[in-house]
Design an enzyme around this catalytic site. Structure first.
Site, PDB file in Angstrom:
ATOM      1  N   GLU A  53      29.443  -0.538 -30.531  1.00 26.70           N
ATOM      2  CA  GLU A  53      30.267  -0.990 -29.414  1.00 26.70           C
ATOM      3  C   GLU A  53      31.175  -2.152 -29.827  1.00 26.70           C
ATOM      4  OE1 GLU A  53      26.080  -0.282 -27.635  1.00 26.70           O
ATOM      5  OE2 GLU A  53      27.003  -0.581 -29.610  1.00 26.70           O
ATOM      6  N   CYS A  85      22.734  -2.220 -26.080  1.00 31.21           N
ATOM      7  CA  CYS A  85      21.568  -3.104 -26.133  1.00 31.21           C
ATOM      8  C   CYS A  85      21.778  -4.358 -25.290  1.00 31.21           C
ATOM      9  CB  CYS A  85      21.256  -3.492 -27.578  1.00 31.21           C
ATOM     10  SG  CYS A  85      22.578  -4.410 -28.370  1.00 31.21           S
ATOM     11  N   ALA A 162     -10.465 -20.190 -31.599  1.00 32.61           N
ATOM     12  CA  ALA A 162     -11.425 -21.073 -32.259  1.00 32.61           C
ATOM     13  C   ALA A 162     -12.387 -21.577 -31.187  1.00 32.61           C
ATOM     14  CB  ALA A 162     -10.709 -22.249 -32.913  1.00 32.61           C
ATOM     15  N   SER A 176      -8.791 -29.805 -27.099  1.00 29.59           N
ATOM     16  CA  SER A 176      -9.203 -28.742 -28.021  1.00 29.59           C
ATOM     17  C   SER A 176      -8.808 -29.025 -29.470  1.00 29.59           C
ATOM     18  CB  SER A 176      -8.563 -27.409 -27.598  1.00 29.59           C
ATOM     19  OG  SER A 176      -7.152 -27.518 -27.606  1.00 29.59           O
ATOM     20  N   ASP A 208      -0.274 -28.009 -25.272  1.00 31.76           N
ATOM     21  CA  ASP A 208      -0.233 -28.280 -26.717  1.00 31.76           C
ATOM     22  C   ASP A 208       1.180 -28.437 -27.276  1.00 31.76           C
ATOM     23  OD1 ASP A 208      -2.994 -28.018 -26.665  1.00 31.76           O
ATOM     24  OD2 ASP A 208      -2.936 -25.891 -27.189  1.00 31.76           O
ATOM     25  N   GLU A 299      -2.728 -16.015 -29.075  1.00 32.00           N
ATOM     26  CA  GLU A 299      -3.342 -17.314 -29.333  1.00 32.00           C
ATOM     27  C   GLU A 299      -3.334 -18.176 -28.079  1.00 32.00           C
ATOM     28  OE1 GLU A 299      -2.844 -19.437 -33.076  1.00 32.00           O
ATOM     29  OE2 GLU A 299      -1.252 -18.015 -33.576  1.00 32.00           O
ATOM     30  N   GLY A 301      -4.727 -19.139 -23.940  1.00 27.24           N
ATOM     31  CA  GLY A 301      -5.956 -19.647 -23.363  1.00 27.24           C
ATOM     32  C   GLY A 301      -6.844 -18.535 -22.852  1.00 27.24           C
TER      33      GLY A 301
END
Length: 368
Positions: A53, A85, A162, A176, A208, A299, A301
């Site tokens: 395009e 797109c 973890a 944490s 975090d 990753e 909560g």
């Protein structure tokens, strides 16, 4: 314009698409028509190069400038063998804003984009552009069999967490950092580099403020933020990082403020609205898979973990277990949500593996 004319110009667009094989990208050709005359054309040559395009629009502008004509491309019709797109999880900018900006009056496409996150037809129509779909669709699909097969490959989703030896991921106050040791954290950075994307919830970003990069262990993955209310701060690290690599994608819901969506869009962050009140994770991962994002590591909560497992999108669990006790009825567990009522409802895990990482243990389970 009559259907026979649409077919004639689309046949040319498909013919142009055949001139290159930009795999893993699709073969796409485009023709720009005004007053029954072709004013521009082009095709996608290779990954990272302009889409068909854009090539057609640039071709038309170059010809108009060379011929010294006063007529512009506004009001023209764009014929393209694949739906234009609209997403940014790729190396080239989206085509839809360029089509709107150049005031193209009508878009005719042969094959719909198989990505469920993309519905450019609706975006174009919302901006006053007429859209005609499925003209010579079979011909467009035939030349893109390999592309269609590639995006249909299954994706693989891993939850990584973890936790302490008593199964807690944070204290009752939410602290944490850090539960696992440096060796485990270095391995996580390597795992990110081996993933196509890392997914977290809005709470993780707020608490975090992570960068979600590989920290130099390899390529940085895409960052997928699940944020139903779109609370993410514009100055968060994942947004700042997007200015460098255009790899931040936010999934939100109908609750998201429209002005916040526009603000994020202006700084290059792609926002997908998936669901009325909360993000539909199945649609999200299906769409990411269609973009070529096949390996996703969650990753986030415990609430995002619970929703992902409930949605049935998780293939594997990786747990770093630290030799620590946290305790506390209000400390965060690995999996949140309401939980099951009876043990008979427990989700079985299989193929267990264990590896020692310094003083930590790495546990791996399959959930499917």
């Amino acid at each position: 314009m009559a259907l026979k004319d649409d077919k004639r110009f689309m046949k040319l667009a498909v013919s142009l698409a055949r001139r290159a094989d930009p795999y893993p990208n699709p073969r796409v050709g485009a023709v720009l028509v005004k007053d029954g005359m072709i004013i521009g054309s082009g095709y996608h040559r290779a990954p990272g190069m302009p889409h068909a395009e854009i090539v057609a629009i640039r071709d038309a502008k170059a010809k108009i400038k060379k011929q010294g004509e006063s007529s512009a491309i506004s009001g023209s019709t764009l014929y393209v063998s694949l739906e234009p797109c609209s997403h940014t999880a790729k190396r080239t900018p989206p085509c839809v804003p360029v089509i709107i900006e150049n005031k193209i009056a009508r878009v005719v496409f042969a094959m719909k984009d198989p990505n469920p996150l993309v519905d450019s037809g609706k975006i174009l129509e919302a901006n006053g552009i007429a859209v005609t779909r499925h003209v010579l669709e079979n011909e467009a699909r035939k030349i893109n069999k390999r592309y269609i097969a590639n995006i249909s490959k299954p994706l693989f989703v891993t939850i990584k967490m973890a936790m302490s030896a008593d199964g807690k991921t944070a204290t009752r106050t939410g602290d944490s950092g850090w539960i696992s040791n440096e060796e485990s954290r270095a391995l996580v950075h390597k795992m990110r580099a081996e993933s196509d994307a890392v997914m977290v919830g809005a709470g993780t970003v707020a608490h975090d403020n992570p960068f979600l990069t590989s920290h130099g262990k390899g390529k940085d993955p895409y960052r997928i933020i699940v944020d139903s209310d779109l609370h993410i701060p514009l100055n968060s690290n994942v947004v700042k990082q997007n200015r460098k690599d255009k790899k931040t994608i936010i999934a939100t819901s109908g609750l998201a403020p429209k002005n916040k969506i526009k603000a994020l869009g202006r700084i290059g962050v792609q926002v997908f609205v998936l669901g009325e009140h909360e993000v539909d994770l199945n649609t999200l991962v299906d769409g990411l898979s269609a973009m070529g994002i096949k390996k996703i590591m969650i990753e986030g909560g415990n609430e995002l973990n619970a929703k992902a497992i409930e949605a049935g999108i998780v293939d594997r669990l990786i747990l770093f277990v630290a030799p620590k006790l946290i305790g506390g009825r209000d400390a965060k567990p690995v999996i949140g949500g309401i939980g099951i009522e009876k043990m008979s409802q427990a989700i079985p895990l299989s193929r267990p593996k264990m590896k020692r990482i310094g003083e930590d243990l790495l546990l791996e389970y399959w959930i499917k």
